[in-house]
Design a protein around this motif. Structure first.
Motif, PDB file in Angstrom:
ATOM      1  N   VAL A  82       6.395  23.651 -15.917  1.00 18.28           N
ATOM      2  CA  VAL A  82       5.121  22.949 -15.727  1.00 18.28           C
ATOM      3  C   VAL A  82       3.994  23.729 -16.392  1.00 18.28           C
ATOM      4  O   VAL A  82       3.143  23.149 -17.080  1.00 18.28           O
ATOM      5  CB  VAL A  82       4.829  22.748 -14.225  1.00 18.28           C
ATOM      6  N   GLU A  83       4.021  25.047 -16.216  1.00 14.99           N
ATOM      7  CA  GLU A  83       2.987  25.880 -16.837  1.00 14.99           C
ATOM      8  C   GLU A  83       3.045  25.783 -18.354  1.00 14.99           C
ATOM      9  O   GLU A  83       2.016  25.645 -19.020  1.00 14.99           O
ATOM     10  CB  GLU A  83       3.153  27.332 -16.377  1.00 14.99           C
ATOM     11  N   LEU A  84       4.265  25.800 -18.916  1.00 16.40           N
ATOM     12  CA  LEU A  84       4.418  25.663 -20.363  1.00 16.40           C
ATOM     13  C   LEU A  84       3.906  24.311 -20.840  1.00 16.40           C
ATOM     14  O   LEU A  84       3.190  24.213 -21.841  1.00 16.40           O
ATOM     15  CB  LEU A  84       5.893  25.802 -20.763  1.00 16.40           C
ATOM     16  N   GLY A  85       4.296  23.270 -20.127  1.00 24.07           N
ATOM     17  CA  GLY A  85       3.894  21.927 -20.518  1.00 24.07           C
ATOM     18  C   GLY A  85       2.389  21.731 -20.483  1.00 24.07           C
ATOM     19  O   GLY A  85       1.830  21.033 -21.333  1.00 24.07           O
ATOM     20  N   ARG A  86       1.746  22.336 -19.501  1.00 25.02           N
ATOM     21  CA  ARG A  86       0.293  22.208 -19.402  1.00 25.02           C
ATOM     22  C   ARG A  86      -0.421  23.072 -20.431  1.00 25.02           C
ATOM     23  O   ARG A  86      -1.487  22.712 -20.914  1.00 25.02           O
ATOM     24  CB  ARG A  86      -0.169  22.586 -17.988  1.00 25.02           C
ATOM     25  N   TRP A  87       0.177  24.226 -20.752  1.00 23.63           N
ATOM     26  CA  TRP A  87      -0.487  25.136 -21.679  1.00 23.63           C
ATOM     27  C   TRP A  87      -0.394  24.647 -23.122  1.00 23.63           C
ATOM     28  O   TRP A  87      -1.384  24.637 -23.855  1.00 23.63           O
ATOM     29  CB  TRP A  87       0.122  26.537 -21.585  1.00 23.63           C
ATOM     30  N   ALA A 122       2.800  16.321 -25.920  1.00 20.04           N
ATOM     31  CA  ALA A 122       2.265  17.112 -27.025  1.00 20.04           C
ATOM     32  C   ALA A 122       3.168  16.963 -28.246  1.00 20.04           C
ATOM     33  O   ALA A 122       4.376  16.737 -28.113  1.00 20.04           O
ATOM     34  CB  ALA A 122       2.164  18.586 -26.626  1.00 20.04           C
ATOM     35  N   PRO A 123       2.627  17.089 -29.456  1.00 19.47           N
ATOM     36  CA  PRO A 123       3.454  16.993 -30.659  1.00 19.47           C
ATOM     37  C   PRO A 123       4.443  18.147 -30.749  1.00 19.47           C
ATOM     38  O   PRO A 123       4.100  19.297 -30.465  1.00 19.47           O
ATOM     39  CB  PRO A 123       2.435  17.036 -31.801  1.00 19.47           C
ATOM     40  N   ILE A 124       5.658  17.812 -31.152  1.00 17.57           N
ATOM     41  CA  ILE A 124       6.732  18.791 -31.290  1.00 17.57           C
ATOM     42  C   ILE A 124       7.321  18.665 -32.688  1.00 17.57           C
ATOM     43  O   ILE A 124       7.738  17.580 -33.091  1.00 17.57           O
ATOM     44  CB  ILE A 124       7.856  18.540 -30.260  1.00 17.57           C
ATOM     45  N   VAL A 125       7.364  19.764 -33.419  1.00 13.14           N
ATOM     46  CA  VAL A 125       8.003  19.788 -34.734  1.00 13.14           C
ATOM     47  C   VAL A 125       9.233  20.674 -34.649  1.00 13.14           C
ATOM     48  O   VAL A 125       9.135  21.862 -34.326  1.00 13.14           O
ATOM     49  CB  VAL A 125       7.047  20.306 -35.828  1.00 13.14           C
TER      50      VAL A 125
END
Length: 206
Positions: A82-87, A122-125
């Protein structure tokens, strides 16, 4: 004026998986900081990536905050996914192994990184690094096809490069980091311009 105006100022997560090309990740961090001085950067390494690069190397070379993509044995204090996703406002997986690409495409979520990527908008490449023959394999083609259905995901096709195993040139090396950064910049603009709820797929760059 930066050439990556939409990336500059964003919180960018750089993830490295267990391919030899992950040794280039510290240089990628430095390139990102050079081109996007206002971006904030974090690095996350899978356990398999530690065969080729270490947290200490990343910290010493770049000074970037880094961590391991694994669940902690410490008493529960927070949900790392969750912290990663929000950051993270933007993500580049450089390099992405066939195994990691498949896990993401199949919806698996058995690590903090994967769980956060399955839930984020969020965009992911993804920048795959494949063994000889991998790019033409049915598994890889199916995984890329599945990822096309996700409007926030872009997959950069592997390029010709030297195989340390065979000593030959073959298509399987990760695309240059500059290409990944440019695609991330484009993807940020595409997502910002898309109507709310738009589910149009983002096509693989060729």
């Amino acid at each position: 004026m930066t050439g990556y105006a939409d990336v500059d100022g964003k919180r960018v997560l750089l993830a490295g998986t267990g391919a030899p090309a992950v040794t280039a990740l510290p240089e990628a961090v430095l390139r990102l900081r050079y081109h996007c001085p206002n971006a904030r950067t974090r690095v996350l390494l899978t356990r398999q990536a530690l065969r080729f690069v270490t947290e200490t190397t990343v910290n010493l070379v770049t000074g970037a905050e880094s961590g391991l993509d694994e669940w902690s044995d410490e008493p529960y204090t927070a949900a790392p996914h969750v912290e990663l996703g929000r950051w993270a406002e933007a993500v580049i997986v450089y390099p992405a192994t066939l195994h990691f690409t498949g896990r993401l495409a199949l919806g698996l979520s058995d690590s903090p990184l994967l769980l956060s990527l399955q839930c984020t908008t969020a965009p992911i490449v993804l920048v795959p690094s494949l063994p000889p023959g991998g790019v033409d394999g049915r598994a890889y083609r199916k995984h890329v096809e599945a990822l096309h259905d996700r409007p926030n995901v872009a997959v950069l096709p592997p390029v010709a490069g030297y195989s340390m195993t065979t000593g030959e040139q073959n298509v399987g090396a990760p695309a240059p980091f500059a290409d990944a950064l440019g695609r991330l910049d484009e993807l940020l603009r595409e997502l910002a311009a898309a109507p709310a709820g738009d589910t149009r797929p983002v096509q693989e760059v060729r």
